[in-house]
Design an enzyme around this catalytic site. Sequence first.
Site, PDB file in Angstrom:
ATOM      1  N   SER A 144       0.886  -1.126  -0.079  1.00 23.00           N
ATOM      2  CA  SER A 144      -0.100   0.151   0.087  1.00 23.00           C
ATOM      3  C   SER A 144       1.012   1.184   0.107  1.00 23.00           C
ATOM      4  CB  SER A 144      -0.876  -0.085   1.332  1.00 23.00           C
ATOM      5  OG  SER A 144      -1.642   1.208   1.453  1.00 23.00           O
ATOM      6  N   GLY A 145       0.234   2.252  -0.569  1.00 21.87           N
ATOM      7  CA  GLY A 145       0.933   3.719  -0.151  1.00 21.87           C
ATOM      8  C   GLY A 145       2.456   3.905  -0.749  1.00 21.87           C
ATOM      9  N   LEU A 163       3.883  -7.633  11.397  1.00 18.48           N
ATOM     10  CA  LEU A 163       4.940  -6.974  12.411  1.00 18.48           C
ATOM     11  C   LEU A 163       4.030  -6.712  14.166  1.00 18.48           C
ATOM     12  CD1 LEU A 163       6.055  -4.195  10.020  1.00 18.48           C
ATOM     13  CD2 LEU A 163       7.591  -5.583  11.382  1.00 18.48           C
ATOM     14  N   ASN A 165       9.019   0.349   6.713  1.00 16.08           N
ATOM     15  CA  ASN A 165       8.214   1.409   6.195  1.00 16.08           C
ATOM     16  C   ASN A 165       6.591   1.087   6.714  1.00 16.08           C
ATOM     17  OD1 ASN A 165       6.810   3.088   3.993  1.00 16.08           O
ATOM     18  ND2 ASN A 165       5.721   0.885   3.730  1.00 16.08           N
ATOM     19  N   THR A 185       3.508  -2.474  16.668  1.00 13.89           N
ATOM     20  CA  THR A 185       3.716  -2.797  15.147  1.00 13.89           C
ATOM     21  C   THR A 185       4.645  -2.024  14.799  1.00 13.89           C
ATOM     22  OG1 THR A 185       1.266  -3.409  14.873  1.00 13.89           O
ATOM     23  CG2 THR A 185       2.410  -2.750  12.787  1.00 13.89           C
ATOM     24  N   TYR A 229      -6.127   5.895  26.816  1.00 16.02           N
ATOM     25  CA  TYR A 229      -5.321   5.712  25.478  1.00 16.02           C
ATOM     26  C   TYR A 229      -5.899   6.851  24.471  1.00 16.02           C
ATOM     27  CZ  TYR A 229      -4.659   3.620  20.739  1.00 16.02           C
ATOM     28  OH  TYR A 229      -4.490   3.701  19.360  1.00 16.02           O
TER      29      TYR A 229
HETATM   30  N1  LIG Z   1       1.085   9.038   4.751  1.00 17.88           N
HETATM   31  C1  LIG Z   1       1.654  10.009   5.474  1.00 17.88           C
HETATM   32  O1  LIG Z   1       1.151  11.104   5.309  1.00 17.88           O
HETATM   33  C2  LIG Z   1       2.547   9.590   6.429  1.00 17.88           C
HETATM   34  C3  LIG Z   1       3.076  10.507   7.159  1.00 17.88           C
HETATM   35  C4  LIG Z   1       4.164  10.236   8.278  1.00 17.88           C
HETATM   36  C5  LIG Z   1       4.656   9.040   8.311  1.00 17.88           C
HETATM   37  N2  LIG Z   1       4.083   8.079   7.438  1.00 17.88           N
HETATM   38  C6  LIG Z   1       4.735   6.719   7.606  1.00 17.88           C
HETATM   39  O2  LIG Z   1       4.837   6.344   6.513  1.00 17.88           O
HETATM   40  C7  LIG Z   1       4.695   4.756   6.445  1.00 17.88           C
HETATM   41  C8  LIG Z   1       3.995   4.269   5.337  1.00 17.88           C
HETATM   42  O3  LIG Z   1       2.714   4.893   5.440  1.00 17.88           O
HETATM   43  P1  LIG Z   1       1.537   4.918   4.280  1.00 17.88           P
HETATM   44  O4  LIG Z   1       1.256   6.179   4.355  1.00 17.88           O
HETATM   45  O5  LIG Z   1       2.039   4.285   3.034  1.00 17.88           O
HETATM   46  O6  LIG Z   1       0.399   3.977   4.718  1.00 17.88           O
HETATM   47  P2  LIG Z   1      -0.360   3.045   4.093  1.00 17.88           P
HETATM   48  O7  LIG Z   1      -0.690   3.037   2.827  1.00 17.88           O
HETATM   49  O8  LIG Z   1      -1.502   2.505   5.113  1.00 17.88           O
HETATM   50  O9  LIG Z   1       0.452   1.751   4.142  1.00 17.88           O
HETATM   51  C9  LIG Z   1       1.027   1.059   5.554  1.00 17.88           C
HETATM   52  C10 LIG Z   1       1.431  -0.424   5.088  1.00 17.88           C
HETATM   53  O10 LIG Z   1       1.714  -1.039   6.523  1.00 17.88           O
HETATM   54  C11 LIG Z   1       1.178  -2.226   6.216  1.00 17.88           C
HETATM   55  N3  LIG Z   1       0.881  -2.820   7.718  1.00 17.88           N
HETATM   56  C12 LIG Z   1       0.080  -2.250   8.768  1.00 17.88           C
HETATM   57  N4  LIG Z   1       0.235  -2.998   9.689  1.00 17.88           N
HETATM   58  C13 LIG Z   1       1.033  -4.155   9.371  1.00 17.88           C
HETATM   59  C14 LIG Z   1       1.555  -5.301  10.204  1.00 17.88           C
HETATM   60  N5  LIG Z   1       0.900  -5.750  11.422  1.00 17.88           N
HETATM   61  N6  LIG Z   1       2.363  -6.205   9.574  1.00 17.88           N
HETATM   62  C15 LIG Z   1       2.626  -5.963   8.202  1.00 17.88           C
HETATM   63  N7  LIG Z   1       2.449  -4.922   7.625  1.00 17.88           N
HETATM   64  C16 LIG Z   1       1.398  -3.918   8.031  1.00 17.88           C
HETATM   65  C17 LIG Z   1      -0.084  -2.045   5.708  1.00 17.88           C
HETATM   66  O11 LIG Z   1      -0.640  -3.314   5.234  1.00 17.88           O
HETATM   67  P3  LIG Z   1      -2.031  -3.520   4.932  1.00 17.88           P
HETATM   68  O12 LIG Z   1      -2.179  -2.934   3.425  1.00 17.88           O
HETATM   69  O13 LIG Z   1      -2.278  -4.885   4.798  1.00 17.88           O
HETATM   70  O14 LIG Z   1      -3.010  -2.871   6.006  1.00 17.88           O
HETATM   71  C18 LIG Z   1       0.261  -1.214   4.263  1.00 17.88           C
HETATM   72  O15 LIG Z   1       0.972  -2.040   3.396  1.00 17.88           O
HETATM   73  C19 LIG Z   1       4.196   4.499   7.834  1.00 17.88           C
HETATM   74  O16 LIG Z   1       5.274   4.004   8.778  1.00 17.88           O
HETATM   75  C20 LIG Z   1       3.794   5.705   8.486  1.00 17.88           C
HETATM   76  O17 LIG Z   1       3.497   5.948   9.718  1.00 17.88           O
HETATM   77  C21 LIG Z   1       3.205   8.230   6.533  1.00 17.88           C
END
Ligand SMILES: NC(=O)c1ccc[n+]([C@@H]2O[C@H](COP(=O)([O-])OP(=O)(O)OC[C@H]3O[C@@H](n4cnc5c(N)ncnc54)[C@H](OP(=O)(O)O)[C@@H]3O)[C@@H](O)[C@H]2O)c1
Length: 311
Positions: free
Chosen positions: A37-38, A89, A113, A134, A189
């Site tokens: 994703s993403g 994770l 990531n 996680t 929380y």
């Molecule tokens: N987007 C932003 O604005 C932003 C800003 C700051 C930081 N970040 C950081 O960037 C990183 C990527 O985020 P994103 O925006 O690409 O979000 P995303 O589209 O929600 O992608 C997150 C990914 O993490 C996976 N994931 C979640 N829980 C997991 C687990 N227990 N085991 C293995 N994989 C798991 C998800 O799998 P599923 O598809 O199966 O759910 C998905 O593939 C994250 O660490 C986030 O905190 C993002």
Amino acid sequence: MRTLIFMSKLGKRSTAEEALQGQSLKGKTAIVTGASSGLGIETTRVLALAGANVTLAVRNVEAGEKVKAQLAAALPAGSGQLDVKALDLSDLSSVRTFAAASGDGPLDLLINNAGIMAPPLGVTAQGWESQLGTNHLGHFLLTLLLEKRLKQSPAARVVTLSSDLHRRGKGASVLTTLETDRGFTQRKYAGFAQYGDSKLANVLFVKGLAKRLPANVKAFSVHPGVIPTNLSRSMFGAAVFRAVGRLFMKSVEQGAATTVYAASAPELEGQSGAYLSDCHVETPLHEALDETLVERAWALSQKAVEPYLRS
Ligand SMILES: NC(=O)c1ccc[n+]([C@@H]2O[C@H](COP(=O)([O-])OP(=O)(O)OC[C@H]3O[C@@H](n4cnc5c(N)ncnc54)[C@H](OP(=O)(O)O)[C@@H]3O)[C@@H](O)[C@H]2O)c1
């Protein structure tokens, strides 16, 4: 006050492809967590485009295979190979199984990531609050289990996705979760506060890791910017947030840029342990530089994953 302490020609609107700066990653091996994703998809795409063989480490293997097929169909000849492996994770047993199944040759790039943001209170398989469990503990264990392979590479990098929201985290709260109240049974929380804790834990982890790694392995933490991905799924009005966000937030191509920069930029050689944003080194929250906190968080995290480190 945040200060930019290192300048590159890249910036907020640079894309992941631009962040490569024309470098080849031919023959390098990479693991990207959350590659279904993403930002994880775009990071995988660009690393493979540069020639790296990338393992998509995903909790939903079917979704991972779909992404792999789409990327493989669009990547030009000469790109790296893609493969998909299961990794949850939020279960330290799964992290261990993944690490054992991931191969035993040198590993050049580990991209921590995957992440979740502000879900309702939940706990991991081992009872840790789901975000700290996680986002931090899963990646902490994964990195330690892969350390031997990283050390075999002539020049390896570990890139861990944090967030600017680490500034909302509290060191004392991170330590309490790790030491005495793993499942939040004794405290109130709040989703975003605990997201901040988990992302502060990511920065502390990278600081501790950089001190422990040999010279051939560097570690960086990254704020990717604000990008309308599935990360916001637990937020009220997430669909509207994402639709409006597409008009002014970073695109996914721009959001993956700092990760790719951290994984490849030659000018970061002397900067191991740094926190990066918009393809620059940036000063994190003052608390994240506190050596005592870095070491305390490391010791407690190590204790938390200890049973899963033993062979
Ligand atoms: N987007 C932003 O604005 C932003 C800003 C700051 C930081 N970040 C950081 O960037 C990183 C990527 O985020 P994103 O925006 O690409 O979000 P995303 O589209 O929600 O992608 C997150 C990914 O993490 C996976 N994931 C979640 N829980 C997991 C687990 N227990 N085991 C293995 N994989 C798991 C998800 O799998 P599923 O598809 O199966 O759910 C998905 O593939 C994250 O660490 C986030 O905190 C993002």
